[in-house]
Design an enzyme around this catalytic site. Structure first.
Site, mmCIF file in Angstrom:
data_model
loop_
_atom_site.group_PDB
_atom_site.id
_atom_site.type_symbol
_atom_site.label_atom_id
_atom_site.label_comp_id
_atom_site.label_asym_id
_atom_site.label_seq_id
_atom_site.Cartn_x
_atom_site.Cartn_y
_atom_site.Cartn_z
ATOM 1 N N LYS A 37 0.844 -1.198 0.000
ATOM 2 C CA LYS A 37 0.000 0.000 0.000
ATOM 3 C C LYS A 37 0.873 1.241 0.000
ATOM 4 O O LYS A 37 1.716 1.422 0.879
ATOM 5 C CB LYS A 37 -0.910 0.026 1.225
ATOM 6 C CG LYS A 37 -1.859 1.231 1.209
ATOM 7 C CD LYS A 37 -2.801 1.197 2.383
ATOM 8 C CE LYS A 37 -2.236 1.888 3.586
ATOM 9 N NZ LYS A 37 -2.334 3.351 3.544
ATOM 10 N N ASP A 64 -3.410 4.361 -1.914
ATOM 11 C CA ASP A 64 -4.374 4.851 -0.916
ATOM 12 C C ASP A 64 -4.274 6.373 -0.790
ATOM 13 O O ASP A 64 -3.733 6.894 0.185
ATOM 14 C CB ASP A 64 -4.059 4.156 0.424
ATOM 15 C CG ASP A 64 -5.085 4.455 1.503
ATOM 16 O OD1 ASP A 64 -6.221 4.839 1.151
ATOM 17 O OD2 ASP A 64 -4.754 4.304 2.690
ATOM 18 N N LYS A 66 -6.926 8.405 -0.865
ATOM 19 C CA LYS A 66 -8.120 8.902 -0.150
ATOM 20 C C LYS A 66 -8.619 10.228 -0.714
ATOM 21 O O LYS A 66 -8.666 11.248 -0.022
ATOM 22 C CB LYS A 66 -7.815 9.060 1.337
ATOM 23 C CG LYS A 66 -7.481 7.771 2.059
ATOM 24 C CD LYS A 66 -7.452 8.005 3.575
ATOM 25 C CE LYS A 66 -7.219 6.765 4.360
ATOM 26 N NZ LYS A 66 -5.897 6.185 4.233
ATOM 27 N N ASP A 69 -13.061 15.461 -2.639
ATOM 28 C CA ASP A 69 -13.200 16.786 -3.251
ATOM 29 C C ASP A 69 -14.507 16.830 -4.038
ATOM 30 O O ASP A 69 -15.303 15.886 -3.988
ATOM 31 C CB ASP A 69 -11.977 17.048 -4.161
ATOM 32 C CG ASP A 69 -11.541 18.514 -4.102
ATOM 33 O OD1 ASP A 69 -12.439 19.378 -4.254
ATOM 34 O OD2 ASP A 69 -10.362 18.788 -3.908
ATOM 35 N N THR A 127 -10.405 4.165 10.495
ATOM 36 C CA THR A 127 -10.356 3.217 11.617
ATOM 37 C C THR A 127 -9.693 3.812 12.857
ATOM 38 O O THR A 127 -9.644 3.178 13.903
ATOM 39 C CB THR A 127 -9.611 1.934 11.202
ATOM 40 O OG1 THR A 127 -8.426 2.310 10.506
ATOM 41 C CG2 THR A 127 -10.446 1.067 10.315
ATOM 42 N N ARG A 219 2.300 -0.901 10.806
ATOM 43 C CA ARG A 219 3.290 -0.896 11.881
ATOM 44 C C ARG A 219 3.574 -2.233 12.563
ATOM 45 O O ARG A 219 4.734 -2.473 12.906
ATOM 46 C CB ARG A 219 2.924 0.202 12.903
ATOM 47 C CG ARG A 219 3.173 1.590 12.339
ATOM 48 C CD ARG A 219 2.417 2.654 13.088
ATOM 49 N NE ARG A 219 0.971 2.540 12.856
ATOM 50 C CZ ARG A 219 0.060 3.334 13.381
ATOM 51 N NH1 ARG A 219 0.430 4.300 14.193
ATOM 52 N NH2 ARG A 219 -1.222 3.181 13.111
HETATM 53 O O1 C5P Z 1 0.224 0.874 10.841
HETATM 54 P P1 C5P Z 1 -1.209 0.469 10.631
HETATM 55 O O2 C5P Z 1 -1.396 -1.029 10.564
HETATM 56 O O3 C5P Z 1 -2.148 1.144 11.598
HETATM 57 O O4 C5P Z 1 -1.533 1.023 9.157
HETATM 58 C C1 C5P Z 1 -2.832 1.034 8.630
HETATM 59 C C2 C5P Z 1 -2.795 1.702 7.294
HETATM 60 O O5 C5P Z 1 -4.113 1.699 6.746
HETATM 61 C C3 C5P Z 1 -2.342 3.154 7.327
HETATM 62 O O6 C5P Z 1 -1.553 3.365 6.167
HETATM 63 C C4 C5P Z 1 -3.631 3.965 7.231
HETATM 64 O O7 C5P Z 1 -3.471 5.158 6.495
HETATM 65 C C5 C5P Z 1 -4.541 3.014 6.455
HETATM 66 N N1 C5P Z 1 -5.975 3.197 6.708
HETATM 67 C C6 C5P Z 1 -6.536 3.104 7.968
HETATM 68 N N2 C5P Z 1 -7.896 3.293 8.149
HETATM 69 C C7 C5P Z 1 -8.676 3.539 7.083
HETATM 70 C C8 C5P Z 1 -8.114 3.613 5.792
HETATM 71 C C9 C5P Z 1 -6.747 3.404 5.637
HETATM 72 O O8 C5P Z 1 -5.821 2.855 8.941
HETATM 73 N N3 C5P Z 1 -9.996 3.648 7.251
#
Ligand code: C5P
Length: 239
Positions: A37, A64, A66, A69, A127, A219
């Site tokens: 991603k 991603d 997002k 607009d 999330t 992470r």
């Molecule tokens: O590090 P982590 O597992 O929290 O990463 C989750 C990834 O998913 C991040 O890049 C974040 O931008 C993305 N994301 C998210 N929630 C959403 C859409 C995308 O955490 N609703």
């Protein structure tokens, strides 16, 4: 999207780093990751070069960005993004129906072939937000699951391929949106990983059981002392 052969192919690893060299180090360290991603941080830092790098290595790409607009602007952005031929691209459902429709049509128009590979999927609710924030910061007078479902249905009605949702909402979205609606779930945390800013998380196993098609994990893998072992452990725990 249908060239998944193992459970590892259903895990999208978030390349949340700020430079091409850090991204390259991670991609090369984790050869078993087939789906990456690229989010705002990396795309703003490196631009489309990162897409080329991943394509050269035959990786699948979730771009991603997002988008959020007015219809004319998201349509222009999707038309431009279509030429990258990535697998997944994101837009916020909160743009509204007209913008979602315009974005989807522009993506199809902008594709090099009449069989576009890029699937446009909608963010239902980040999330990192919980029900308290939904009610008190965003002043949305709906329960969180009801709101996420409403946003997913808006995306489905406008012809989008799927939605990004927390695994906690996946079961309900799967039931209401059907089996051909793609559910991509971030907010995934193995028991042994830290939660960080994710507020509606679940374990990888529970997320798939709830109906997720793909998990987005950042992470717990990329910030681990041993990313290779962390990725392998997640795949192993999924059996
Ligand atoms: O590090 P982590 O597992 O929290 O990463 C989750 C990834 O998913 C991040 O890049 C974040 O931008 C993305 N994301 C998210 N929630 C959403 C859409 C995308 O955490 N609703």
């Amino acid at each position: 999207m249908n060239n998944d052969t193992t459970i590892a192919d259903k895990i999208i690893v978030a390349l949340d780093v700020s430079s091409q060299s850090e991204a390259l180090a991670l991609i090369d360290k984790l050869p078993d990751v087939s789906f990456w991603k690229v989010g705002l941080e990396l795309f703003v830092s490196c631009g489309p070069a990162i897409i080329e790098i991943l394509k050269e290595r035959e990786k699948r790409i979730f771009l991603d960005l997002k988008f959020h607009d007015i219809p004319n602007t998201v349509a222009g952005a999707c038309r431009a993004a279509a030429k990258y031929n990535v697998d997944l691209l994101t837009i916020h459902s909160t743009c509204g129906k007209d913008a979602l429709k315009a974005a989807q049509s522009a993506l199809v128009e902008g594709a090099a072939t009449d069989q576009p590979t890029t699937k446009l999927i909608a963010i239902t609710l980040l999330t990192s937000l919980n029900s308290r924030q939904l009610a008190f910061e965003l002043k949305i007078p709906l329960e969180l699951p009801e709101y996420a479902l409403h946003m997913a249905l808006l995306a489905k009605e406008t012809g989008l391929a799927g939605a990004v949702c927390s695994p906690q909402e996946a079961e309900q979205l799967r039931m209401s949106c059907g089996d051909d609606f793609l559910l991509v779930c971030p907010g995934v945390r193995p028991k042994w990983a830290e939660g960080g800013d994710q507020k509606r998380s679940m374990t990888p196993k529970a997320a798939f059981k709830a109906g997720a098609d793909y998990l987005v994990i950042g992470r717990p893998i990329t910030a681990s002392d041993d990313p290779v072992a962390a990725f392998a452990r997640i795949c192993e725990e999924l059996g």
